[in-house]
Design an enzyme around this catalytic site. Structure first.
Site, short mmCIF file in Angstrom:
data_model
loop_
_atom_site.label_atom_id
_atom_site.label_comp_id
_atom_site.label_asym_id
_atom_site.label_seq_id
_atom_site.Cartn_x
_atom_site.Cartn_y
_atom_site.Cartn_z
N LYS A 1 55.48 -36.20 4.27
CA LYS A 1 56.19 -37.59 4.29
C LYS A 1 55.81 -38.20 4.64
O LYS A 1 56.03 -39.62 4.80
CB LYS A 1 57.96 -36.69 4.42
CG LYS A 1 58.66 -36.10 3.36
CD LYS A 1 60.07 -36.03 3.91
CE LYS A 1 60.68 -34.33 2.96
NZ LYS A 1 59.75 -33.36 3.84
N ASP B 1 56.43 -34.56 16.19
CA ASP B 1 56.83 -32.74 15.79
C ASP B 1 56.84 -32.46 17.28
O ASP B 1 56.03 -32.37 18.22
CB ASP B 1 55.70 -32.06 15.06
CG ASP B 1 57.08 -30.82 14.09
OD1 ASP B 1 57.28 -31.28 13.02
OD2 ASP B 1 56.54 -30.01 14.48
N ASP C 1 59.96 -32.71 21.68
CA ASP C 1 61.14 -32.23 21.58
C ASP C 1 62.12 -33.71 21.22
O ASP C 1 62.68 -34.55 21.41
CB ASP C 1 62.39 -32.09 22.36
CG ASP C 1 63.44 -31.34 21.23
OD1 ASP C 1 64.06 -31.29 20.85
OD2 ASP C 1 64.47 -30.32 22.72
N CYS D 1 61.14 -35.32 12.78
CA CYS D 1 60.34 -33.91 12.62
C CYS D 1 59.24 -33.88 11.47
O CYS D 1 59.27 -34.08 10.10
CB CYS D 1 61.25 -32.48 11.86
SG CYS D 1 62.64 -32.74 13.34
N SER D 2 57.87 -34.56 11.89
CA SER D 2 57.23 -34.96 10.42
C SER D 2 56.05 -33.56 10.29
O SER D 2 55.70 -33.56 9.15
CB SER D 2 55.65 -36.18 11.83
OG SER D 2 55.12 -36.38 10.71
N ALA D 3 55.53 -32.91 11.23
CA ALA D 3 55.10 -32.12 11.07
C ALA D 3 55.29 -30.62 9.12
O ALA D 3 55.73 -30.37 8.47
CB ALA D 3 54.70 -30.42 11.80
N PRO D 4 53.91 -30.85 8.26
CA PRO D 4 52.65 -31.34 8.39
C PRO D 4 51.99 -32.77 8.22
O PRO D 4 51.20 -33.18 7.59
CB PRO D 4 52.34 -29.62 7.74
CG PRO D 4 53.01 -29.61 6.61
CD PRO D 4 54.22 -30.41 6.82
N ASP E 1 63.53 -35.23 8.62
CA ASP E 1 63.53 -34.11 7.63
C ASP E 1 64.07 -32.96 8.39
O ASP E 1 62.99 -32.25 8.84
CB ASP E 1 62.50 -34.66 7.17
CG ASP E 1 62.05 -33.45 5.78
OD1 ASP E 1 63.45 -32.90 4.76
OD2 ASP E 1 61.05 -32.41 5.73
N CYS F 1 66.09 -29.05 3.33
CA CYS F 1 65.66 -27.94 1.97
C CYS F 1 66.50 -27.24 2.30
O CYS F 1 66.00 -25.52 1.61
CB CYS F 1 64.28 -27.68 2.36
SG CYS F 1 63.20 -26.56 3.37
C1 SAM Z 1 61.13 -29.24 6.98
S1 SAM Z 1 59.57 -29.71 8.53
C2 SAM Z 1 59.27 -31.32 8.06
C3 SAM Z 1 58.68 -31.23 7.32
C4 SAM Z 1 57.96 -32.38 7.55
N1 SAM Z 1 58.45 -33.81 7.06
C5 SAM Z 1 56.86 -33.31 5.98
O1 SAM Z 1 57.21 -33.50 4.88
O2 SAM Z 1 55.70 -32.39 5.66
C6 SAM Z 1 60.85 -29.58 9.97
C7 SAM Z 1 60.09 -29.73 11.22
O3 SAM Z 1 60.76 -29.43 12.13
C8 SAM Z 1 59.49 -29.46 13.63
N2 SAM Z 1 60.46 -29.08 14.71
C9 SAM Z 1 61.85 -28.58 14.94
N3 SAM Z 1 62.41 -28.67 15.45
C10 SAM Z 1 62.50 -29.82 16.34
C11 SAM Z 1 62.41 -31.03 17.23
N4 SAM Z 1 63.31 -29.92 17.82
N5 SAM Z 1 62.01 -32.05 17.49
C12 SAM Z 1 61.18 -32.69 16.28
N6 SAM Z 1 60.82 -31.20 15.50
C13 SAM Z 1 61.30 -30.57 15.06
C14 SAM Z 1 59.12 -28.52 13.43
O4 SAM Z 1 58.04 -27.94 13.80
C15 SAM Z 1 58.63 -28.57 11.77
O5 SAM Z 1 58.02 -28.91 11.31
#
Ligand code: SAM
Length: 934
Positions: free
Chosen positions: A456, A474, A501, A450-453, A518, A575
């Site tokens: 990390k 993401d 997903d 879950c990389s966005a933005p 994350d 978080c």
């Molecule tokens: C806490 S944020 C991640 C922050 C990121 N690791 C960073 O450090 O910038 C959680 C992310 O999980 C994504 N997310 C939610 N459900 C997801 C899924 N089923 N598969 C992949 N990503 C998902 C969201 O879009 C969101 O960007």
């Protein structure tokens, strides 16, 4: 001020002029050196008094000698007797000795006193006897107060000598004795200075207070008075009373009494305060009546906290602990603007005092921190560059080599050349922790699930030194753009960015060395950044996150290769501070997969919970780390590091499936955004359906329910929805118009129809039910062109053809040219659904068209605009414009068409009807048309 004392014998190096002129003052070492504690405590005056007392003794001794010489033993005995009657009797000692003891009861150790008194048998209690001597002594003593003990000693010695000199003749032997005694006493008094000082403090201070220097009573005196025992005081009184006037004595007594009374009053007051301070929980009526301010709430929080800190002592007898806790929770919610749910969770997590700290610190923003992008620059260089721009910064801490904390800045940190050049990433301190725990190695295959933005993710790439491959994934298409942008800016070149997903990733790719999960969470740890969390989160949100987190974590574990030579590591972070999203998730994974917890490698942070309320987690959960704003001055965070030790899954496939099912189950009372959207859409659809006329309503009811569930599905892909609607409108426009053709015209229609029209109809019929796949297939086959050709025909030609048909039909029926209103009526009848089925074409695509009409506002508009058009020209013009737009609608993706596929039955009916009536192949282009043929 003054000269500097020298306590060491060190010769001064190169003495200056001053030193030559004036030697350094020399003090007796004894007076400063910390040899005896008691000595230190004696003030200058006290010391003077000690000396005085000694002088007294000496004088008394001399008197004794004198008296002895004169043989006045009898008189002495009488005095002694008198004294004894006033003072405490001491049975153990002979009367004479006793009197001498009483003379200096506490000043000298008993043994020595006995010795002295045995020799002298003297008391100074007799005022008559003492007074003249006092005067004498006073005369003899130098008027100004002696400066030091030494001086006093000298003086007293001199006096003594003078006195003894007078007495030498009479009794030399006794004089020698006296000398010896004096020496002894002197020695004793030196030795026992401390003792003397201690005890004499009380009396002497009083003495001083009463006799010297304007009754100066220091706090110390009072304290000492208070602290001294009664006996001591009495003794001291005895001593001092000698020197005092009756009024002074009375004054002293009065003071004593006052002090005692004050002390008693204070104790009493404390008791009363304690008694009165019991906080009264307001009743409901009181609460309703009283207008409460924030200050009141704050005070009540303090009061209730006090009560709960010692419940037995402060509680109201008729109130339970839970009542106080409820009150406190409500007040905390009010004061800090939390909802009840979250406040309850926090109260479960923290002891009361810590909770207050947590809440307070959550109100304050965390320090702004940045992470150096080590792919481009070193931290020191970056710091230098930013300092030159007027940024006040410092290294973040010993635990990170990349972090910098920004105290203030003259420039916006998101717009400096260094930022734009990708030298740093603005990132919370806690966000650096999961990557540190992951410890990425060069040349590994790492997945950031879950990389966005990309904060990390870019940190991982930097740790990998741009080697190996980083898969940054993401599920959010919009957010993934930020990942790409950040990676570009920061110079990350070892990455593959995907938008999938995460829960499906095991079907996409496995065998990673390390995975960072994350996870998406409720964000209860970042309240200071996003205060809306305080009021918006509910148990449903937590449950939903918990389910998704568990699914993602199991997938992450499945995607890691346990046999990886370098890794086999999964780091899970959130978080959020809630155990449901942290320990519970990890505990679940420990049960379901072959993984174990390992130390995070982070040397600070609070241990994860191994138990929470009635719940018990795996004991190794203490290896996980929690971070709080009030303890670490960073956002609330959780980090767990797992090592996969086997690629096998310890549960059966059935169990797995069951687990997945369970995780997919809808949450009770769930009102998620998606569900809410779906609900809204359903309501909209229903409203639209209501707006339609009766037959449409019927149709809506028939087809509406399945289509609503379809909408639910479709709403999950928000962006496609708009296109879908357009498409639906477009596809089903033709049947609507075909349906307009009156019954009697049909044979003519089928027979005398232009080619173009013939081609159109099957297309429409087939296009409507088959949906997107069909559309795509048609496109591939080159049908879009045909469609494009058809559509203008539909738009322009259909009304004309219809008119012609109507006209022909009228002619055939002998009705003549259909009047304009008739023609006009047909359109409303279609749109309103009032037209009788008998009047409609047997192909009856009308109901289908109606079914989709509510969803397509444009189509409605088209029809409505076409309706009032009296002339064919006007109709053609009006129909033209929107149709051109509809042609431009992008090629549709699967979902909308799938939904239409659900209406196969209807389309089949239409096709069959057409087929049966026209005898023509409804779909000459093959595909489903062929099926219809069959
Ligand atoms: C806490 S944020 C991640 C922050 C990121 N690791 C960073 O450090 O910038 C959680 C992310 O999980 C994504 N997310 C939610 N459900 C997801 C899924 N089923 N598969 C992949 N990503 C998902 C969201 O879009 C969101 O960007």
């Amino acid at each position: 001020m003054g000269r500097k004392a020298e306590f060491d014998d060190k010769p001064k190096k190169g003495p200056g002029r001053k030193a030559r002129k004036q030697g350094a003052p020399v003090f007796r070492k004894q007076s400063f050196a910390p040899q005896e504690e008691e000595d230190k405590k004696l003030s200058h005056r006290q010391k003077q008094r000690v000396v005085k007392r000694e002088q007294k003794k000496v004088v008394q001794k001399a008197k004794i000698q004198e008296k002895r010489a004169k043989g006045q033993q009898k008189q002495l005995a009488q005095r002694q007797k008198k004294y004894n009657s006033d003072s405490e009797p001491e049975d153990e000692v002979e009367p004479q000795e006793a009197s001498s003891d009483e003379e200096v009861p506490q000043l000298v150790p008993a043994g020595k006193l006995q010795k002295a008194s045995a020799t002298k048998g003297f008391t100074d209690e007799n005022d008559d006897w003492l007074k003249p001597k006092k005067q004498q002594k006073l005369k003899k003593l130098p008027q100004p107060e002696p400066d030091s003990e030494e001086e006093l000693e000298e003086d007293s010695d001199a006096d003594l000598e003078a006195e003894s000199g007078q007495e030498d003749d009479s009794d030399a032997e006794s004089a020698e004795d006296v000398d010896d005694d004096e020496q002894e006493i002197e020695e004793d008094s030196d030795e026992d200075d401390a003792k003397v000082g201690k005890l004499a403090d009380l009396s002497d201070d009083d003495d001083e207070a009463n006799s010297d220097d304007d009754f100066d009573i220091s706090g110390d005196e009072g304290a000492q008075e208070g602290s001294g025992s009664d006996d001591d005081e009495d003794d001291d009184e005895d001593d001092d009373d000698d020197d005092k006037l009756p009024i002074e004595r009375a004054n002293k007594k009065l003071k004593k009494r006052e002090a005692k009374e004050a002390q008693e009053a204070e104790e009493e007051m404390q008791m009363t305060v304690d008694h009165q301070d019991v906080f009264q929980l307001p009743t409901e009526e009181e609460e309703a009546e009283k207008e409460i301010t924030l200050q009141d709430v704050q005070q009540r929080i303090k009061d209730v906290t006090l009560v709960l800190s010692d419940f037995k002592k402060y509680r109201q007898a008729d109130r339970s602990r839970s009542e106080y806790i409820d009150r406190l929770r409500q007040d905390l919610c009010l004061y800090y603007s939390y909802n009840d749910f979250l406040m309850e969770k926090l109260m479960d997590m923290f002891p009361l005092s810590e909770l207050m700290e947590y809440l307070e610190s959550s109100e304050v923003a965390r320090p702004l921190t940045i992470r150096t992008n080590t792919l481009k620059i070193r931290r020191r260089q970056l710091a230098g560059a930013l300092i030159n721009r007027g940024v006040n910064l410092d290294p973040l801490g010993k635990w990170t080599k990349e972090g910098l904390v920004i105290f203030n800045s003259q420039v916006p940190l998101g717009a400096t050349p260094e930022y734009l050049g990708g030298y740093y990433m603005i990132q919370g301190a806690s966000s650096m922790l999961p990557v540190m725990a992951l410890a990425p190695q060069e040349n590994e295959r790492i997945l950031d699930m879950c990389s966005a933005p990309g904060g990390k993710g870019s940190h991982i790439a930097a740790a990998m030194k741009n080697s190996g491959v980083l898969f940054a994934n993401d599920s959010n298409r919009d957010r993934i753009k930020a990942v790409v942008a950040n990676f570009h800016r920061l110079g990350v070149v070892n990455s593959v960015v995907s938008c999938e997903d995460g829960t499906k990733f095991r079907k996409i790719m496995t065998g990673f060395d390390r995975i960072l999960l994350d996870a998406p969470c409720t964000g209860t740890g970042v309240v200071s950044k996003d205060p809306s969390v305080k009021t918006t989160k509910s148990d449903v949100d937590v449950q939903r996150c918990y389910n998704l987190q568990r699914k993602l974590l199991l997938t992450a574990i499945d995607c890691v290769d346990a046999k990886s030579s370098t890794g086999g590591i999964i780091v899970y972070s959130t978080c959020s501070v809630l155990p449901e999203e942290n320990e519970w998730v990890i505990d679940y994974a420990l049960k379901k997969r072959n993984v174990k917890l390992v130390p995070t490698g982070l040397d600070f942070g609070v241990e994860g919970f191994t138990k929470f309320r009635q719940h018990r987690f795996h004991p190794s959960l203490n290896l996980t780390k929690r971070y709080y704003p009030h303890t670490h001055n960073m956002d609330g965070f959780y980090v767990a590091k797992l090592k996969k030790f086997s690629n096998t899954i310890p549960i059966t496939k059935e169990q797995q499936e069951e687990d997945e099912k369970q995780l997919d189950e809808p949450i009770e009372g769930e009102t998620t955004t998606e569900a809410a959207e779906a609900k809204e859409a359903a309501e909209d659809a229903e409203e639209n359906a209501d707006a339609e006329k009766a037959p449409r309503k019927l149709l809506g009811k028939r087809a509406g329910k399945p289509s609503l569930t379809d909408i639910d599905l479709d709403l999950k892909k928000k962006k496609l929805e708009a296109n879908k609607k357009k498409y639906v409108a477009k596809v089903f426009e033709k049947p609507v118009k075909v349906a307009k053709t009156p019954k009697p015209e049909q044979p003519q229609e089928t027979n005398g129809k232009p080619k173009a029209q013939k081609n159109e109809k099957p297309q429409e019929a087939t296009g409507a039910p088959t949906g997107q796949k069909k559309e795509k297939r048609l496109e591939k086959n080159g049908t879009p062109k045909a469609q494009k050709k058809e559509k203008p025909l539909e738009k322009n030609g259909l009304p004309k053809a219809q008119k012609k048909q109507e006209f022909k039909a009228a002619q055939a029926n002998g009705k003549g040219k259909p009047s304009k209103p008739d023609a006009g009526k047909k359109f409303p009848s279609q749109s309103n659904g009032k037209a009788s089925p008998g009047k409609q074409s047997p192909a009856a695509p009308k109901p289908e068209a109606k079914r989709f009409q509510p969803k397509d506002k444009k189509a409605k508009v088209n029809q409505q605009t076409a309706k009032p058009a009296a002339s064919a020209k006007a109709n053609a013009k009006l129909a033209k414009a929107p149709r051109i737009d509809a042609d431009d609608v992008p090629v549709l993706e699967g979902k909308p068409i799938k939904r239409q596929n659900n209406l196969k039955q209807k389309s089949k009916q239409i096709g069959q009807l057409k087929k049966s009536k026209t005898g023509a192949n409804p779909n000459p282009r093959g595909g489903k048309g062929k099926k219809f043929k069959k």
